[in-house]
Enzyme design. Sequence first.
Site, PDB file in Angstrom:
ATOM      1  N   CYS A  66       0.829  -1.289  -0.003  1.00 21.18           N
ATOM      2  CA  CYS A  66       0.239   0.135  -0.048  1.00 21.18           C
ATOM      3  C   CYS A  66       0.961   1.209   0.010  1.00 21.18           C
ATOM      4  O   CYS A  66       2.094   1.111   0.168  1.00 21.18           O
ATOM      5  CB  CYS A  66      -1.047   0.093   1.152  1.00 21.18           C
ATOM      6  SG  CYS A  66      -0.048   0.316   2.857  1.00 21.18           S
ATOM      7  N   CYS A  99       3.364   1.977   2.852  1.00 18.62           N
ATOM      8  CA  CYS A  99       4.605   1.262   3.058  1.00 18.62           C
ATOM      9  C   CYS A  99       5.614   2.055   2.016  1.00 18.62           C
ATOM     10  O   CYS A  99       6.583   2.515   2.356  1.00 18.62           O
ATOM     11  CB  CYS A  99       4.406  -0.061   2.090  1.00 18.62           C
ATOM     12  SG  CYS A  99       3.284  -1.284   2.957  1.00 18.62           S
ATOM     13  N   CYS A 121      -4.954   5.130   4.378  1.00 18.29           N
ATOM     14  CA  CYS A 121      -4.303   4.101   3.586  1.00 18.29           C
ATOM     15  C   CYS A 121      -4.990   4.213   2.122  1.00 18.29           C
ATOM     16  O   CYS A 121      -4.311   4.384   1.116  1.00 18.29           O
ATOM     17  CB  CYS A 121      -4.281   2.935   4.042  1.00 18.29           C
ATOM     18  SG  CYS A 121      -2.934   2.468   5.140  1.00 18.29           S
ATOM     19  N   ASP A 156       2.634  15.454 -37.425  1.00 20.99           N
ATOM     20  CA  ASP A 156       3.520  15.659 -38.330  1.00 20.99           C
ATOM     21  C   ASP A 156       2.615  14.788 -39.735  1.00 20.99           C
ATOM     22  O   ASP A 156       1.588  14.037 -39.188  1.00 20.99           O
ATOM     23  CB  ASP A 156       4.799  14.911 -38.252  1.00 20.99           C
ATOM     24  CG  ASP A 156       5.481  14.826 -39.172  1.00 20.99           C
ATOM     25  OD1 ASP A 156       5.558  16.032 -40.002  1.00 20.99           O
ATOM     26  OD2 ASP A 156       6.543  13.890 -39.250  1.00 20.99           O
ATOM     27  N   ASP A 209       7.701  11.896 -34.983  1.00 18.55           N
ATOM     28  CA  ASP A 209       8.696  10.699 -35.033  1.00 18.55           C
ATOM     29  C   ASP A 209       9.841  10.747 -34.299  1.00 18.55           C
ATOM     30  O   ASP A 209      10.551   9.922 -34.326  1.00 18.55           O
ATOM     31  CB  ASP A 209       9.214  10.615 -36.868  1.00 18.55           C
ATOM     32  CG  ASP A 209      10.021  11.639 -36.975  1.00 18.55           C
ATOM     33  OD1 ASP A 209      10.440  12.574 -36.303  1.00 18.55           O
ATOM     34  OD2 ASP A 209      10.469  11.766 -38.145  1.00 18.55           O
TER      35      ASP A 209
END
Length: 760
Positions: free
Chosen positions: A16, A19, A416, A458, A655
Site C-alpha cells: 500500500c 509502505c 491508506c 506530423d 517521429d
Amino acid sequence: MSTDLQTRFRIGGMDCASCASKIDTAVRRMKGVEDVLVSVTAGTMSIRHDQTSDLDAIGKKVRGLGYSVERLVAGQAGNMTTPDRHKACCGGHAHDHADDEDHTHCGQVHDHDSREHGKHDHIDRAAAVEGLHGHDHGASEGPWWKGKKGRAMLLAGASLVTAYVIGHLVPPIQLYAFAAAMLVGLVPIARRAVMAALAGTPFSIEMLMTIAAVGALAINATEEAAAVVFLFLVGELLEGVAAGKARDSIKSLSALVPKTALLEEAGKTNEVPAESLQIGAIILVRPGDRISADGVIVSGDSAINEAPVTGESVPVQKNADDSVFAGTVNGDAVLRVRVTAAAADNTIARVVKLVEEAQESKAPTERFIDRFSKYYTPGVVAVAALVALTPPLLWGANWDEWIYKGLAILLIGCPCALVISTPAAIAASLSAGARRGLLLKGGSVLEGLGRLTAVALDKTGTLTEGKPKVTEIVSFELSEIEILRLAAALETGSSHPLGIAILEKASVSQIVVPSVSEAKALGGKGVSATVEGHSVFLVSPKAASALVDIPLAHQNTITALNDEGKTVSVLIVDGKLAGAIAMRDEPRADAADGLKALEDAGVKVVMLTGDNARTASAIGKALGIEVRADLLPEDKQRIVGELKGQGFVVGKVGDGINDAPALAAADVGIAMGGGTDVALETADAAILHGRVGDVARMIDLSRRTMRNIYQNIAISLGLKAVFLVTTIIGVTGLWPAILADTGATVLVTMNALRLLRVAK
C-alpha cells in the site's frame, strides 16, 4: 559532492502507499541521498545519491522497516522473477572492505554508463535473505496461506478462537486470554510502528493500530482489541493480494519473452537460454513459437501475431529484412532471425523498464494527496484525542465510552485508502497502456493527456505510412501491366523510395521483371536502359517533355495527378510516350478514423509538415484536417507555441527526430514508432504500433483514469465520513472502524484494477 549516481532496488512486501511513504521518509533522511522514488505496484525503489551514500546502510534501514531488499542494475529493472543467487555480483565498481577482502560492493549505476552496467547480474544476497526473517512483510506470490502475512493472520485467528474457548470454559481468566490473543498479533505490528517512528514516520497505520489496541486493553475491551488486531491482519493480507494483482500486470509483460531460444551455430541448432543470445546471433523460430529476441528476419515469411507487444489484433505479414519483436508469436512458417538487441535491451525489457520508472514518478494529483495526508493523519489523531477527552472533561461523560470512540476514530482516520487512490489507478493505466502499445512516461503525462484540447500531427510517417506507394498506372500507348513491367526493370536494385514503390507494386502484381543493359541514372531526371532491345526512359514530366511531345490531354492528366499530391514518372519507349506511374505517400489506414475520434473527443487537430503545400493540401483534404506546410523544425515549434498562447493545451505527435523541438515545446509530446530508442526516449509518450487512432485512445485512457481517481477519493473519504458520524453517535465501534479502513483500501485498489480491462 556530485549527485550523479543512481541505484535501483527491488523491495519485497510493499502492498500500500503507506509502505512506500515509510520507505521514502526513512531513506530520504540517509546521508548522501538526494531523491527517492518508490513504486508500490512495481515493487521498486530508485535513489539518486552521491559517493558518500552507504548503500548497505540504506538496505539495512529498509529491512528494519520490515521489507526485503535486492539491489539491482539496469538490466534487472524489468526482471520480475527471482534472480539467480549464484551469479557473480559486480556492477563494475569494486571497493575494499576491512572485514572481507573478497567482498565486492555493487549496485551503483552511473547515469552515463548504465548500459554497460546492465550487462551484469547482481543481487544483494544478504539483504534478500535477511529481509525475509522476523517481519510481517512478505512476498505476495504463491498461495496466500504460505506467505508471512497469511501465516500471521492464521496465527492471530487461531489465538482469537482459543481465547474464545478458554473464556467460555474458564470465565474468570477471559480478559487475560483475549489480551494474550491480542498480543500475538500486535507485537510484530508494534515493532514495525516503532521502527517507522524512529525512521521519521510517527503517524503510520501500525502506530495508530498499536495505540488503539493498547487503549482498548486499558479500558478492558480486550475481546474487541483482539478481534480488531485479527481484522487488521486480514485487511493487510487482502491489501497484499490486491497489490499482487496489480503487480502481475507488469510480470505478465516480462513473461511474454520465452526463456529459451533455438540458436544456429556451426551448422547445428541448439536450445540455449534466451538471455544468453548475443547481437548478431541467428535463431530459428518455429511456427507457433514466441520469438525470443528483437531481430531482423534473415529468411522465411510468415504472419506474426504482434498483439502481445503492440495490441494489434490482426497478424502482420513479415518477410526477409523485416523487423520482429521479442514476445511476438510466429504464425505459419519457419523463420531464421538475426538478433539485434540483447535480452536486457529488447522491446519487452524496455517497455517494462519504462512502465516501472513511470510508476515511480508521481502525478500532480498524487503529490497533492501525499502533501494532504501529511497534515491529515496528525489531524485525525488530534480529532480522536478531542473526542476522547472533551466530553468527559467538560461535561462529565463516561471516560471508557469516549475513549473507546476516540480509539475507533483513530482506526477510521487511517489514510491508506486515500493515499493509494491515485497511484493504484495510475499504475493500472500505465500497465494497461503498455499492453496495448501505449507507453507513457509517468503519472504527470497520463494526467496531462486528458487535458489536451489541441493535437498537432506530423504528416510523413505519422498521418501517412512514411513511404510512397503506386496509386495509378496511366496508359498512353502500352498496357498497364507492360508499363509496370518495363518500369520495374529500370528500377531493379534501386534504393530510391520511388523505385522501391514500383518494385513492390510489381512484386504484388506477380510480374516477371526482365533484365536490362546499359542502365544509366540521368542526374535528377530519372533512369534509362535497354530492355529486350528497346530504349526505355523513366523520367519526370519535365524531363519527358524534352524528349517527346506530350499531348495537352496527357499533360492535363499529369497535372491533375500532381494536384492530388502525387509524384508522376513518365515512361518513354523507343521515343514514344508509353504511359505514366503516379505515386504518393498514402495516409495510414486508420488516419481518418483516428482524426475523427480526436475531434469527437473535443480536440482540435492540425497537420504540421515540412512537405510542399500542394502535397500536404491533398493529404489534408483527403483526411479533412487543417494543414500548415513548408515548415522547418523551428516553424513547427513556433506554431505549437502559438496554439498554447491561444489557450490550447497542446499535444504534438511526430517521429521523435526532426520534430524534436516541437515535441519539447508541447504540453505532451507523443512519438510515433515501432519501439525504437528515439521513440521511447525523446517524447513524453510513445505509440508503439504507430496507429493514429492510438492518440485518441491515450486521451481516453487518461480521462478514464482521472474519473477512476475521483471515484477512489470519494470512496475513501466517503466511508470515513460515514463511520466518523456513526462512531460519534454510538452506532459503530472498533470492529466496523477497522473494516472501514481496510475495506476502503481494498475497494479502492480493486476499483483501480478495472482500468486493466480498458478496451483496445
